[in-house]
Design an enzyme around this catalytic site. Structure first.
Site, PDB file in Angstrom:
ATOM      1  N   ASP A  23      41.029  39.933  33.548  1.00  0.00           N
ATOM      2  CA  ASP A  23      40.004  39.853  34.483  1.00  0.00           C
ATOM      3  C   ASP A  23      38.572  40.095  34.053  1.00  0.00           C
ATOM      4  OD1 ASP A  23      39.050  40.223  37.158  1.00  0.00           O
ATOM      5  OD2 ASP A  23      39.598  42.175  37.584  1.00  0.00           O
ATOM      6  N   HIS A  40      36.033  30.951  32.749  1.00  0.00           N
ATOM      7  CA  HIS A  40      37.660  30.772  32.545  1.00  0.00           C
ATOM      8  C   HIS A  40      37.928  29.965  31.259  1.00  0.00           C
ATOM      9  CE1 HIS A  40      37.878  32.454  36.420  1.00  0.00           C
ATOM     10  NE2 HIS A  40      37.507  31.273  37.244  1.00  0.00           N
ATOM     11  N   LEU A 134      58.103  34.896  20.062  1.00  0.00           N
ATOM     12  CA  LEU A 134      57.513  35.498  21.313  1.00  0.00           C
ATOM     13  C   LEU A 134      57.767  34.535  22.522  1.00  0.00           C
ATOM     14  CD1 LEU A 134      55.366  37.277  22.622  1.00  0.00           C
ATOM     15  CD2 LEU A 134      53.549  35.447  21.746  1.00  0.00           C
TER      16      LEU A 134
HETATM   17  C1  FPP Z   1      40.161  36.597  36.752  1.00  0.00           C
HETATM   18  O1  FPP Z   1      38.815  36.873  36.669  1.00  0.00           O
HETATM   19  C2  FPP Z   1      40.756  35.626  36.218  1.00  0.00           C
HETATM   20  C3  FPP Z   1      41.366  34.548  36.780  1.00  0.00           C
HETATM   21  C4  FPP Z   1      41.654  34.469  38.151  1.00  0.00           C
HETATM   22  C5  FPP Z   1      42.008  33.356  35.948  1.00  0.00           C
HETATM   23  C6  FPP Z   1      42.613  33.631  34.531  1.00  0.00           C
HETATM   24  C7  FPP Z   1      42.721  32.393  34.032  1.00  0.00           C
HETATM   25  C8  FPP Z   1      42.478  32.364  32.470  1.00  0.00           C
HETATM   26  C9  FPP Z   1      42.094  33.329  31.626  1.00  0.00           C
HETATM   27  C10 FPP Z   1      42.154  30.753  32.211  1.00  0.00           C
HETATM   28  C11 FPP Z   1      43.218  30.174  31.542  1.00  0.00           C
HETATM   29  C12 FPP Z   1      44.859  30.835  31.471  1.00  0.00           C
HETATM   30  C13 FPP Z   1      45.621  29.936  31.024  1.00  0.00           C
HETATM   31  C14 FPP Z   1      47.106  30.205  30.830  1.00  0.00           C
HETATM   32  C15 FPP Z   1      45.263  28.755  30.328  1.00  0.00           C
HETATM   33  P1  FPP Z   1      37.774  36.678  37.713  1.00  0.00           P
HETATM   34  O2  FPP Z   1      37.280  35.306  38.012  1.00  0.00           O
HETATM   35  O3  FPP Z   1      38.405  37.244  38.921  1.00  0.00           O
HETATM   36  O4  FPP Z   1      36.465  37.310  37.268  1.00  0.00           O
HETATM   37  P2  FPP Z   1      35.448  38.408  38.159  1.00  0.00           P
HETATM   38  O5  FPP Z   1      36.141  39.346  38.636  1.00  0.00           O
HETATM   39  O6  FPP Z   1      34.578  38.781  37.049  1.00  0.00           O
HETATM   40  O7  FPP Z   1      34.897  37.346  39.172  1.00  0.00           O
END
Ligand code: FPP
Length: 242
Positions: A23, A40, A134
């Site tokens: 997150d 992201h 893994l």
């Molecule tokens: C939450 O942060 C994150 C996500 C909803 C996406 C997680 C995805 C990745 C780390 C990218 C790639 C993954 C793979 C498997 C290649 P948020 O956007 O909700 O952050 P915020 O709360 O600060 O807005």
């Protein structure tokens, strides 16, 4: 970096299964005046480093929350960019992980996912299914409640077909997307939020939780080691006494 902290880590008590809610990508980007997609993208780079660190440390299973069933409600542009990023990741996965024993599995609902992604998931899962090292599990279009709904539907079908006559915990576990995978020992959530957000709700029954303020793109091997050291200091009782 790993070696310095490694002195404090008990290599004989590495959590077998680590789950991560990655997150804070959006906030990381906002702080820098960048688009959420850039957050992201940076988060995806962090993930590569953490997969490698888990592999080096001898973690057996790593499950990450990449896209939840609720994430479809984000702006279309962000959803499209996330799907693009995931597709790119799956396409390059074997090349990126070359020389490392990493098996890739994807859990979650296949319905609603673009066909291209479903094809890549099937390809990469098949190509890596023989690997023992893994198990890297990507939760994609995943929701814990939906997973339970699917499991219950399968159980109803099996009862109707006369395959089972009673329901118990094992019967439910075996019908989850995570069938055969042990429950997480440690769940890490970054960015200061302290909730489970529909992630592995059945499986996290006795999981140790670790919350930290670091935003996911800034999460490093050192932070991972800190989380493991914290886990190693806990007394796991599983409802009993010690
Ligand atoms: C939450 O942060 C994150 C996500 C909803 C996406 C997680 C995805 C990745 C780390 C990218 C790639 C993954 C793979 C498997 C290649 P948020 O956007 O909700 O952050 P915020 O709360 O600060 O807005």
């Amino acid at each position: 970096m790993l070696l310095k902290k490694n002195k404090e880590i008990d290599v004989n008590n590495i959590p077998k299964h680590i789950a991560i809610i990655m997150d804070g990508n959006g906030r990381w980007a906002k702080k820098r005046g960048l688009s959420r997609t850039m957050g992201h993208r940076e988060g995806s780079r962090t993930l590569k480093k953490i997969v490698e660190a888990c592999y080096k440390l001898g973690v057996r299973y790593l499950t990450v929350y990449a896209f939840s069933t609720e994430n479809w409600s984000r702006p279309k542009e962000e959803v499209d960019d996330l799907m693009k990023l995931l597709l790119e990741y799956l396409k390059n996965a074997e090349r990126e992980l070359k020389g490392k024993n990493v098996r890739i599995r994807v859990i979650g609902e296949r319905r609603n996912l673009p066909e291209e992604i479903v094809n890549e998931i099937e390809r990469v899962q098949k190509n890596t299914e023989h690997i023992e090292g893994l198990d890297f599990i990507i939760a994609l279009n995943y929701g814990g409640r939906q997973e339970l709904v699917d499991a219950v539907s399968h159980i109803v079908e099996d009862v109707r077909a006369g395959l089972i006559s009673e329901v118990n915990e094992d019967i439910i576990s075996q019908r989850l997307y995570t069938s055969g995978i042990p429950d997480p020992d440690l769940l890490i959530r970054t960015s200061g939020e302290m909730r489970i957000s529909n992630f592995l709700i059945w499986q996290c029954c006795y999981t140790e939780f670790y919350f930290c303020d670091v935003l996911w793109p800034d999460f490093s091997e050192e932070h991972l080691i800190e989380a493991i050291i914290s886990y190693q200091g806990r007394q796991r009782r599983f409802g009993g006494v010690k």
